[in-house]
Design an enzyme around this catalytic site. Structure first.
Site, PDB file in Angstrom:
ATOM      1  CG  ASN A 212       8.139  -5.264   3.284  1.00 15.66           C
ATOM      2  OD1 ASN A 212       9.040  -4.536   2.599  1.00 15.66           O
ATOM      3  ND2 ASN A 212       7.052  -5.121   2.848  1.00 15.66           N
ATOM      4  CG  ASP A 280      -0.592  -8.855   0.761  1.00  9.72           C
ATOM      5  OD1 ASP A 280      -0.961  -7.002   0.251  1.00  9.72           O
ATOM      6  OD2 ASP A 280       0.528  -8.867   0.400  1.00  9.72           O
ATOM      7  CE  LYS A 290       9.882  -9.185  24.713  1.00  2.00           C
ATOM      8  NZ  LYS A 290      10.928  -9.261  25.108  1.00  2.00           N
ATOM      9  CG  ASP A 308      -4.900  -2.550  -3.227  1.00  2.06           C
ATOM     10  OD1 ASP A 308      -4.741  -1.690  -3.506  1.00  2.06           O
ATOM     11  OD2 ASP A 308      -5.344  -3.052  -3.971  1.00  2.06           O
ATOM     12  CB  ILE A 309      -2.371   2.295  -0.608  1.00  3.84           C
ATOM     13  CG1 ILE A 309      -2.134   2.391   0.527  1.00  3.84           C
ATOM     14  CG2 ILE A 309      -1.438   4.051  -1.012  1.00  3.84           C
ATOM     15  CD1 ILE A 309      -1.003   2.413   1.032  1.00  3.84           C
ATOM     16  CE  LYS A 340      -0.118  -3.929  -7.430  1.00  7.63           C
ATOM     17  NZ  LYS A 340       1.701  -3.959  -6.842  1.00  7.63           N
TER      18      LYS A 340
END
Length: 407
Positions: A212, A280, A290, A308-309, A340
């Site tokens: 990201n 996620d 590759k 989920d840390i 959340k």
């Protein structure tokens, strides 16, 4: 706020080619929340202009000891004593000699002689000038007088020679300024703070990955602020292009599973802050080679859910006293952050709007909402350093209230 927020730095710029670096120095100091006043020596005006520095600092640049207007507005005695710290960058051999021997024949040397505030110098000169016995005698005299020194660094000179004499980089000078302005008592001394930052990378094959746009800037700013408040600070960081803040232990990781393992290994801790933008999902089975284009079309990627840390640490038997999560949202920011908070089991959620037009991802400013069980606190837009300092001061106060002062 960070340690520089609300502080005034009087920057005295000596006459050397390294003066061009002071533009970045002023910008960094302003980003960290400091107010910057500037004195230019006559020689420095050959390398940088009052106009450019005034534009960056947002204030007047002083050059003349005998300016009647300047003396009325801000006399040279007041100019030197109104600052929290005087920084001379670059300081030339000539200016150091004046300082060491108490000479005062221009605005810069007069301000330095008149001050009762700490002074930091960043030397810059030819390597032979730096090594000369006279210069070294002056350096030792200034050290005995309590003057701080940053640099010089080794490197190639503008004159073509190589060796000690390059002015320290602006980031190094800012770190030295912070160190000189640290309060003697630090509220997080004896405490441990663990912070995650940056993106994770989930490999698809040996050359591709899922990731990201997180830059890690907010997490690194928080780590810096925690260290400034005296905490033993551990930064578990995904891949970013940022310098490690001074006094911070950085543990580099790639994947979400790596980040969870590294964070768990650093427990117990007093405070854990999860700013990292963790993927996620990951590819269930990474290709060993590759992936190539084929007539069959693009490959099908089967995804598996990452750990989920935040939730894992919040519910662990080794849970930190205070657990803070971050919520990067593109819509219904506070509503999603509140959900959340309840789902993850943490104490606070710092929510922000990361739509592309917000400029938050990769930018230097942020607008956050502090969400807790007692409600939502909306903070105005500020620099990420200011967000970090304000957040860490809040968490330090919460920790002391819950645990009492550290021994």
């Amino acid at each position: 706020m960070t340690l520089l927020a609300g502080k005034t730095v009087l920057l005295i710029i000596g006459g050397g080619i390294a003066a061009y670096k002071t533009h970045d120095l002023v910008r960094l100091l302003k980003t960290r929340g400091a107010s910057v006043r500037i004195i230019l020596t006559k020689a420095a005006e050959e390398f940088v202009t009052p106009l450019s520095l005034s534009s960056l600092s947002g204030g007047k640049v002083y050059t003349d000891l005998f300016s009647l207007t300047d003396e009325v507005e801000m006399g040279h005695i007041q100019l030197s004593r109104a600052a929290d710290l005087l920084v001379v960058a670059p300081v030339t051999a000539d200016l150091m000699a004046k300082m060491a021997h108490g000479l005062a024949d221009d605005l810069a040397s007069t301000a330095l002689l008149a001050t009762d505030k700490p002074v930091l110098i960043a030397p810059a000169m030819n390597v032979r000038m730096w090594r000369h016995r006279a210069t070294q005698r002056n350096v030792e005299a200034l050290k005995r007088d309590g003057v701080g020194l940053v640099g010089p660094n080794d490197g190639e000179m503008a004159c073509g020679e190589f060796g000690a004499g390059r002015m320290a980089e602006p980031g190094e000078i800012v770190d030295a300024i912070v160190d000189m302005l640290k309060p003697r008592t630090q509220p997080l001394a004896g405490r441990k703070v663990v912070i995650t930052a940056g993106p994770t990378r989930e490999p698809i094959d040996p050359v591709r990955f899922i990731s990201n746009h997180s830059s890690g800037k907010q997490g690194y700013a928080i780590a810096r602020a925690a260290a400034e408040l005296g905490a033993e600070t551990v930064l578990v960081s995904g891949p970013v292009s940022l310098a490690i803040p001074p006094g911070v232990q950085m543990i580099p990781v790639e994947t979400a599973e790596d980040m969870l393992a590294a964070t768990t290994d650093e427990l117990p801790a007093d405070i854990a802050i999860f700013t990292a933008a963790v993927a996620d999902w990951r590819v269930a089975a990474q290709a060993g080679q590759k992936l190539k284009k084929s007539a069959a079309g693009p490959p099908t990627l089967t995804l598996a859910e990452n750990p989920d840390i935040l939730a894992t640490i919040s519910r662990s038997g080794n849970r930190p006293e205070i657990v803070v999560g971050f919520a990067a949202e593109t819509e219904n920011v506070v509503e999603h952050a509140t959900q959340k908070l309840r789902k993850k089991g943490c104490d606070l959620i710092v929510a922000n709007d990361v739509r592309r037009d917000s400029g938050v991802l990769g930018g230097d400013r942020n607008t956050v909402h502090l969400v807790s069980e007692s409600g939502t606190e909306n903070w105005p837009e500020m620099s990420k350093d200011e967000v970090a300092g304000r957040l860490m001061e809040r968490l330090a106060g919460m920790l002391i209230k819950q645990q009492g002062p550290s021994g």
